[in-house]
Design an enzyme around this catalytic site. Structure first.
Site, mmCIF file in Angstrom:
data_model
loop_
_atom_site.group_PDB
_atom_site.id
_atom_site.type_symbol
_atom_site.label_atom_id
_atom_site.label_comp_id
_atom_site.label_asym_id
_atom_site.label_seq_id
_atom_site.Cartn_x
_atom_site.Cartn_y
_atom_site.Cartn_z
ATOM 1 N N GLU A 113 0.841 -1.193 0.000
ATOM 2 C CA GLU A 113 0.000 0.000 0.000
ATOM 3 C C GLU A 113 0.880 1.248 0.000
ATOM 4 O OE1 GLU A 113 -4.006 -1.692 2.188
ATOM 5 O OE2 GLU A 113 -2.616 -0.521 3.374
ATOM 6 N N HIS A 235 -8.968 9.764 3.292
ATOM 7 C CA HIS A 235 -8.622 8.676 2.371
ATOM 8 C C HIS A 235 -8.817 9.204 0.957
ATOM 9 C CE1 HIS A 235 -8.403 4.863 0.318
ATOM 10 N NE2 HIS A 235 -8.024 4.293 1.446
ATOM 11 N N ARG A 281 -0.972 9.032 1.938
ATOM 12 C CA ARG A 281 -2.363 9.432 1.718
ATOM 13 C C ARG A 281 -2.559 10.940 1.682
ATOM 14 N NH1 ARG A 281 -5.539 4.988 5.499
ATOM 15 N NH2 ARG A 281 -5.393 3.277 4.005
ATOM 16 N N HIS A 342 -11.288 10.017 6.899
ATOM 17 C CA HIS A 342 -11.109 8.576 7.095
ATOM 18 C C HIS A 342 -10.543 8.194 8.456
ATOM 19 C CE1 HIS A 342 -10.480 4.431 6.006
ATOM 20 N NE2 HIS A 342 -9.171 4.517 6.132
ATOM 21 N N ARG A 377 -1.158 9.003 9.239
ATOM 22 C CA ARG A 377 -1.057 7.559 9.476
ATOM 23 C C ARG A 377 -0.595 6.810 8.228
ATOM 24 N NH1 ARG A 377 -4.605 3.107 8.656
ATOM 25 N NH2 ARG A 377 -6.159 4.500 7.758
#
Length: 534
Positions: A113, A235, A281, A342, A377
């Site tokens: 990811e 997100h 992100r 998110h 994060r």
């Protein structure tokens, strides 16, 4: 009702804590609804763990620190990353069936990811959260030492001593039993806040309706510090469709080769960051926000149609099916996506065993701020944190001297809070107005003027909610609105205090990043800012 430990929240963090404690003491788990209402249940991607022989905990830590924009706590990050292998083994022992490299083979399949330098995401197809929560909930429901208190909304902590004062201690909490229409007093020498984040403070969010910042607001009113609340992670890719309900298109879609495109097919991420679609992100979300505003778009498109249909059906069965049900064939068509609120990177200040400022009170998972996430994060570190912290909190409690449940119960008075007969009809409108305000003025890109405007409006709504609290009594709608307003005010205040742009916080009037990072720690400074429930 008296217990050894009260756990507020039935997501992964709460379940892990309950299962670790249950062989040794009496535990009660409070849940607003069922397990499907937690953010953990919705998690798609997976759990970050350096299991590949070519990978290492050091590399996982480096990637986390890089994503966190200089605000991660290095010791907490290493401790949680180092616990990943044991956490995966513990979950497998609880019955979680993760995806493997091939049917019948034991080797776990690892995907990649954004922000990760290697493949290290352990997953259960594209519905990891659902698989993990279902397995743990099944174990918890069978355990005789775990009491489920469903349809219970925590109202406030009960304290010995004034909030924030030396010697104050948590004795339990009051809770609204929505099924019976009454307020109950629950006594326990230890209370665990595992209520998730505050995603519902924004109009477009992937969080469940129950994610109203309850634990953060309760801890603040009890005098605890909070930190890093200005860092709300958006997100980059939630489904943009009238019937999509902010359905998440997993980061793993980009990890497996998905490309972001404008409506004319132009790929735009390489112009924003050298890592392109695999950038962290905050970078991807800001890039999408920029392109949407620059071109006056409703959304952009995530294209993975170059991958074989069989591959997509195997790796993303739930995303594939959901898109197809809405008329989007991801094997042939790009997926319309837009950023959505998110994850709450900040929260109640706690150590990696969940201990807060208030003796007897623990905060874990998304409710807490351990320093793992910093300003942004890293993908799939959240479920990891839930397991590692949940189990560590339980072990810390069990290592302490035995607490006296009876003493806590004896010190608590019965609640005198009236329960509203029916929710005020305007509460839903005010909740939606708050969410729209936060989206417009405290979203991906902020400014000094927008933050000042939001602060003024929220203060007006808070005063109005306080009057209703006194006049009308408690309802779930008013309780959640009160908590949303409390956390929204803290988010805005933290954003105003940070006179720079860093990680998930971007202020047009302070676009540069300061050379020295400082944690955005806040403590209530006036008596009216906290509320003891005793």
């Amino acid at each position: 009702m008296a217990y050894d430990v009260l756990i507020v929240g039935s997501g992964l963090a709460g379940l892990a804590t309950a299962l670790e404690l249950a062989p040794h003491c009496r535990v009660a788990v409070l849940a607003k609804g069922g397990i499907e209402h937690s953010a953990s249940h919705r998690a798609q991607g997976g759990i970050a763990a350096a299991l590949d022989p070519q990978d290492s905990v050091d590399e996982h830590v480096r990637d986390t620190l890089a994503a966190g924009g200089g605000l991660c706590d290095a010791d907490a990050t290493r401790r949680i990353a180092a616990g990943a292998g044991q956490a995966i083994g513990w979950l497998q022992a609880q019955g979680v069936a993760f995806s493997t490299d091939a049917p019948g083979r034991p080797a776990l399949h690892l995907t990649r990811e954004g922000g990760h330098g290697r493949r290290r995401i352990v997953h259960a197809a594209d519905a990891t959260g659902r698989a993990v929560v279902a397995a743990l909930a099944a174990q918890a429901r069978r355990h005789p030492n775990i009491t489920w208190l469903e349809q219970h909304c925590a109202v406030d902590l009960v304290l010995a001593g004034p909030a924030g004062a030396p010697g104050a201690r948590c004795l339990g909490l009051t809770a609204l039993d929505t099924a019976r229409g009454r307020v109950a007093t629950l006594a326990a020498p230890r209370v665990v806040l595992a209520t998730g984040g505050a995603g519902q403070v924004y109009a477009h969010a992937t969080a469940p309706a129950a994610a109203t910042g309850d634990g953060i607001a309760m801890a603040w009113r009890a005098g605890c510090r909070v930190a890093n609340l200005e860092f709300i992670q958006f997100h980059p890719t939630s489904l943009c469709h009238p019937q999509g309900d902010a359905f998440l298109i997993s980061e793993a879609v980009r990890g497996e080769g998905g490309l972001l495109r404008l409506p004319d097919g132009t790929r735009f991420m390489p112009a924003h960051d050298a890592r392109a679609e695999l950038a962290p992100r905050d970078v991807v979300a800001r890039a999408i926000d920029t392109e949407i505003k620059r071109h006056g778009l409703e959304c952009v498109y995530l294209d993975i149609s170059h991958r074989p249909r069989a591959f997509l059906q195997e790796h993303f069965p739930n995303i594939y099916a959901r898109c197809l049900a809405l008329g989007i064939d991801m094997a042939a068509d790009p997926i319309p996506v837009v950023p959505a609120a998110h994850y709450t990177c900040g929260g109640v200040v706690a150590d990696t065993a969940g201990r807060s400022d208030l003796p007897g009170l623990y905060a874990i998972g998304e409710t807490a701020c351990t320093g793992l996430h910093g300003a942004n994060r890293l993908a799939s570190n959240s479920l990891l944190e839930c397991v590692v912290m949940g189990r560590a909190a339980a072990q810390a409690m069990l290592a302490e001297p035995a607490a006296h449940t009876g003493a806590a119960a004896g010190a608590m008075a019965a609640p005198h809070t009236p329960v509203a007969g029916a929710a005020h009809p305007s509460l839903a409108r005010e909740r939606q107005a708050l969410r729209q305000l936060m989206r417009d003025d405290v979203g991906i890109v902020r400014s000094n003027a927008s933050l000042a405007r939001a602060a003024q409006r929220i203060a007006q709504w808070e005063a109005q909610a306080a009057r209703r609290w006194q006049a009308d009594g408690i309802s779930r709608d008013l309780l959640e609105l009160r908590n949303l307003l409390q956390v929204a005010a803290l988010i805005v205040r933290a954003a105003i205090n940070r006179q720079e742009s860093r990680g998930a916080h971007y202020n047009q009037d302070w676009p540069a990043t300061l050379p020295d990072a400082h944690p955005g720690i806040m403590r209530a400074t006036a008596p009216h800012e906290t509320q003891a429930a005793a």
